[in-house]
Write a protein that holds these residues in place. Structure first.
Motif, short mmCIF file in Angstrom:
data_model
loop_
_atom_site.label_atom_id
_atom_site.label_comp_id
_atom_site.label_asym_id
_atom_site.label_seq_id
_atom_site.Cartn_x
_atom_site.Cartn_y
_atom_site.Cartn_z
N MET A 1 -40.67 -34.48 5.43
CA MET A 1 -39.21 -34.65 5.53
C MET A 1 -38.55 -33.28 5.74
O MET A 1 -38.96 -32.29 5.14
CB MET A 1 -38.66 -35.30 4.27
CG MET A 1 -37.14 -35.53 4.32
SD MET A 1 -36.48 -36.34 2.86
CE MET A 1 -36.59 -35.02 1.66
N THR A 2 -37.55 -33.26 6.58
CA THR A 2 -36.81 -32.02 6.83
C THR A 2 -35.92 -31.69 5.64
O THR A 2 -35.15 -32.53 5.17
CB THR A 2 -35.94 -32.17 8.09
OG1 THR A 2 -36.79 -32.39 9.22
CG2 THR A 2 -35.09 -30.93 8.33
N VAL A 3 -36.03 -30.45 5.15
CA VAL A 3 -35.20 -29.98 4.04
C VAL A 3 -34.61 -28.62 4.43
O VAL A 3 -35.33 -27.70 4.82
CB VAL A 3 -36.03 -29.82 2.74
CG1 VAL A 3 -35.14 -29.31 1.61
CG2 VAL A 3 -36.69 -31.14 2.35
N THR A 4 -33.28 -28.52 4.36
CA THR A 4 -32.60 -27.25 4.63
C THR A 4 -31.74 -26.90 3.44
O THR A 4 -31.53 -27.71 2.54
CB THR A 4 -31.72 -27.33 5.89
OG1 THR A 4 -30.63 -28.22 5.65
CG2 THR A 4 -32.52 -27.80 7.09
N ARG A 5 -31.21 -25.68 3.49
CA ARG A 5 -30.34 -25.27 2.37
C ARG A 5 -29.30 -24.27 2.85
O ARG A 5 -29.47 -23.59 3.85
CB ARG A 5 -31.17 -24.67 1.24
CG ARG A 5 -32.28 -23.68 1.62
CD ARG A 5 -31.80 -22.34 2.11
NE ARG A 5 -32.84 -21.32 2.14
CZ ARG A 5 -32.63 -20.08 2.51
NH1 ARG A 5 -31.43 -19.71 2.94
NH2 ARG A 5 -33.62 -19.18 2.51
N PHE A 6 -28.20 -24.21 2.11
CA PHE A 6 -27.19 -23.18 2.27
C PHE A 6 -27.09 -22.50 0.93
O PHE A 6 -26.89 -23.16 -0.09
CB PHE A 6 -25.85 -23.81 2.69
CG PHE A 6 -24.71 -22.82 2.74
CD1 PHE A 6 -24.82 -21.63 3.44
CD2 PHE A 6 -23.50 -23.11 2.11
CE1 PHE A 6 -23.77 -20.72 3.49
CE2 PHE A 6 -22.44 -22.22 2.17
CZ PHE A 6 -22.57 -21.03 2.85
N LEU A 27 -26.47 -29.56 10.01
CA LEU A 27 -26.69 -30.41 11.18
C LEU A 27 -28.18 -30.69 11.40
O LEU A 27 -28.55 -31.81 11.77
CB LEU A 27 -26.08 -29.76 12.42
CG LEU A 27 -24.55 -29.65 12.43
CD1 LEU A 27 -24.07 -28.88 13.65
CD2 LEU A 27 -23.89 -31.02 12.39
N ILE A 28 -29.02 -29.69 11.16
CA ILE A 28 -30.46 -29.91 11.30
C ILE A 28 -30.93 -30.98 10.32
O ILE A 28 -31.68 -31.90 10.68
CB ILE A 28 -31.23 -28.59 11.07
CG1 ILE A 28 -31.04 -27.66 12.26
CG2 ILE A 28 -32.72 -28.85 10.84
CD1 ILE A 28 -31.59 -26.27 12.05
N ALA A 29 -30.49 -30.88 9.07
CA ALA A 29 -30.91 -31.86 8.06
C ALA A 29 -30.40 -33.25 8.40
O ALA A 29 -31.15 -34.23 8.33
CB ALA A 29 -30.41 -31.43 6.68
N ARG A 30 -29.14 -33.35 8.77
CA ARG A 30 -28.56 -34.68 9.02
C ARG A 30 -29.15 -35.31 10.28
O ARG A 30 -29.37 -36.52 10.33
CB ARG A 30 -27.04 -34.56 9.14
CG ARG A 30 -26.35 -34.22 7.82
CD ARG A 30 -26.46 -35.37 6.83
NE ARG A 30 -25.94 -35.01 5.52
CZ ARG A 30 -26.68 -34.67 4.47
NH1 ARG A 30 -28.01 -34.64 4.59
NH2 ARG A 30 -26.13 -34.38 3.33
N LYS A 31 -29.42 -34.52 11.31
CA LYS A 31 -29.98 -35.08 12.54
C LYS A 31 -31.37 -35.64 12.29
O LYS A 31 -31.78 -36.64 12.90
CB LYS A 31 -30.03 -34.00 13.62
CG LYS A 31 -30.41 -34.56 15.00
CD LYS A 31 -30.21 -33.54 16.10
CE LYS A 31 -30.49 -34.15 17.47
NZ LYS A 31 -30.26 -33.18 18.57
N ALA A 32 -32.10 -35.01 11.37
CA ALA A 32 -33.46 -35.47 11.06
C ALA A 32 -33.51 -36.49 9.94
O ALA A 32 -34.58 -36.96 9.56
CB ALA A 32 -34.33 -34.27 10.70
N GLY A 33 -32.33 -36.83 9.38
CA GLY A 33 -32.31 -37.75 8.24
C GLY A 33 -32.91 -37.13 6.99
O GLY A 33 -33.48 -37.83 6.15
#
Length: 441
Positions: A1-6, A27-33
């Motif tokens: 699963m794609t996981v990003t952070r700020f 946007l990367i996280a949301r586009k990949a669900g």
């Protein structure tokens, strides 16, 4: 699963530069669900303020950048201590005692010799007795990560293939003498343990990324997909660093900038695609592609946000702005008609108050000397209120017949007499909204 952070530091308000990083990761996280983490980098107890934590959350919520969970680095100090102990056991962590002045002298000497200004690892040659003596004299030292002096390579999501010789980089300080854990270590531990798969940040972090890749590998983690976006400059290519204080998100919000105007600009700025105003976040998510962004410095001009805001507002139905219109004092029965007339004549919603003040209180007439007699005659012919959308045409038709004036010579003096302005809404629509007309004799 794609996981990003700020991972902002709560030491001030976030600005457009921070937003660029936050938006791309979102946007990367949301586009990949996938999952988008808001991680508060509050390991500096002196500079971190709770008021800024709250402000960061408010700014992100205003923009619709919703997070899936919040993490605070101050809650994870034990994890960083464990990682530091592990690095010590591997003989990849060592204590150094040079003062800032001593380090500066070393750098100058190396530069004079034509060498890169890299820490010389003198601390590795200290005996335990020498370390004890330095601790007694200077207090605890800093802890540096011992880099393997080899090339560090990765394929960057924006920069492409990157290769950095670790021998040209100083062993990074991960823990200060006062015990504060620095970003370089805390970020690696968090990214590894939280399963972060993609990290987007500014190109000023490229060297940090190189060292962090070695730390990640030393701790047995999986290296995320890194991407380094270009840094923002002013409209003439000047540094934004001195202006960022006036480009905080809350300042832009106070200036009346609409979220979708700001997001539409930042989601495309610096990419190969033109900026397109979007109505919904889903459109930004669908159209986002990190590989479309370039490495060259990117010009940002806050003035570009105003026409985007105006266009966005023009598309909004009355219900979307009803609360703002009523708060400006517009009677509820006039609200829909007021919005229909004014929507094409505002840049931000803040402009509505001035337009309603004109309708409610009237405007100081602007009458040129050569038009005084004409305006006086015309005003005597103006029908009594209430007016409707046919009044303007009937009135100006009668004035034209009585005075012989036509075109601009007819309409402009009457607009200026009624509104005090030479530009504005269509007078046939505005006249019925005028509660007070000061130009009447």
């Amino acid at each position: 699963m794609t996981v990003t952070r700020f991972a902002p530091s709560p030491t001030g308000y976030i600005h457009v530069g921070n937003l660029r990083t936050a938006l791309m990761n979102f946007l990367i996280a949301r586009k990949a669900g996938g999952t988008f983490i808001l991680r508060i980098d509050d390991t500096d107890p002196e500079r971190s303020k709770e008021e800024y934590v709250d402000a960061i959350k408010q700014d992100l919520e205003w923009l619709g950048l919703t997070w899936d969970r919040v993490e605070r680095q101050s809650d994870r100090l034990d994890r960083y201590a464990m990682a530091a102990d592990e690095l010590r056991r591997m003989d990849r962590f060592y204590e150094a005692f040079e003062t800032p002045t001593e380090l500066d002298l070393k750098r100058k000497k190396q530069l004079n010799m034509g060498k890169p200004p890299v820490y010389d690892r003198a601390a590795l040659k200290l005996t335990e007795a020498e370390k004890d003596a330095l601790r007694a004299e200077r207090g605890a030292g800093v802890w540096r990560f011992k880099l393997r002096q080899e090339r560090i390579e990765w394929t960057d999501g924006i920069l492409g293939d990157v290769s950095i010789d670790a021998a040209s980089v100083s062993d990074p300080v991960l823990i200060r003498g006062d015990g504060q854990v620095l970003y370089t270590l805390a970020s690696v531990v968090d990214d590894t343990e939280m399963g972060v798969t993609h990290v987007v940040r500014g190109s000023d972090h490229v060297t940090n990324t190189a060292t962090q890749i070695q730390i990640i590998e030393a701790l047995g983690g999986t290296v995320p997909q890194f991407a380094h976006h270009s840094l923002l400059t002013g409209p003439q290519g000047e540094s934004l660093s001195k202006r960022l204080g006036t480009l905080s998100l809350r300042d832009l919000r106070a200036a009346g900038i609409e979220p979708m105007a700001l997001l539409s600009l930042m989601a495309r700025l610096g990419s190969a695609d033109p900026v397109e105003l979007r109505d919904h976040m889903s459109q930004l998510i669908e159209g986002f592609d990190i590989e479309r962004f370039g490495a060259a410095p990117t010009k940002f001009d806050s003035d570009d946000l105003y026409p985007l805001t105006a266009r966005h507002l023009q598309s909004l139905p009355y219900d979307a702005v009803k609360d703002t219109i009523l708060a400006a004092g517009v009677p509820e029965n006039l609200g829909p008609r007021f919005w229909a007339v004014m929507r094409e004549n505002i840049t931000t919603l803040r402009d509505l108050e001035a337009w309603w003040a004109l309708c409610r209180d009237g405007a100081e007439p602007v009458i040129d000397d050569e038009d005084r007699e004409f305006v006086a005659t015309a005003m005597e012919m103006l029908p009594e209120a209430p007016h409707d959308e046919s009044t303007w045409g009937q009135w100006t038709g009668a004035v034209k017949e009585a005075t012989g004036r036509k075109g601009r010579g007819l309409f402009m003096p009457l607009r200026k007499a009624l509104t005090g302005q030479s530009h504005g809404p269509d007078m046939a629509q505005l006249l019925p909204l005028l509660q007070t007309i000061r130009a009447r004799p």
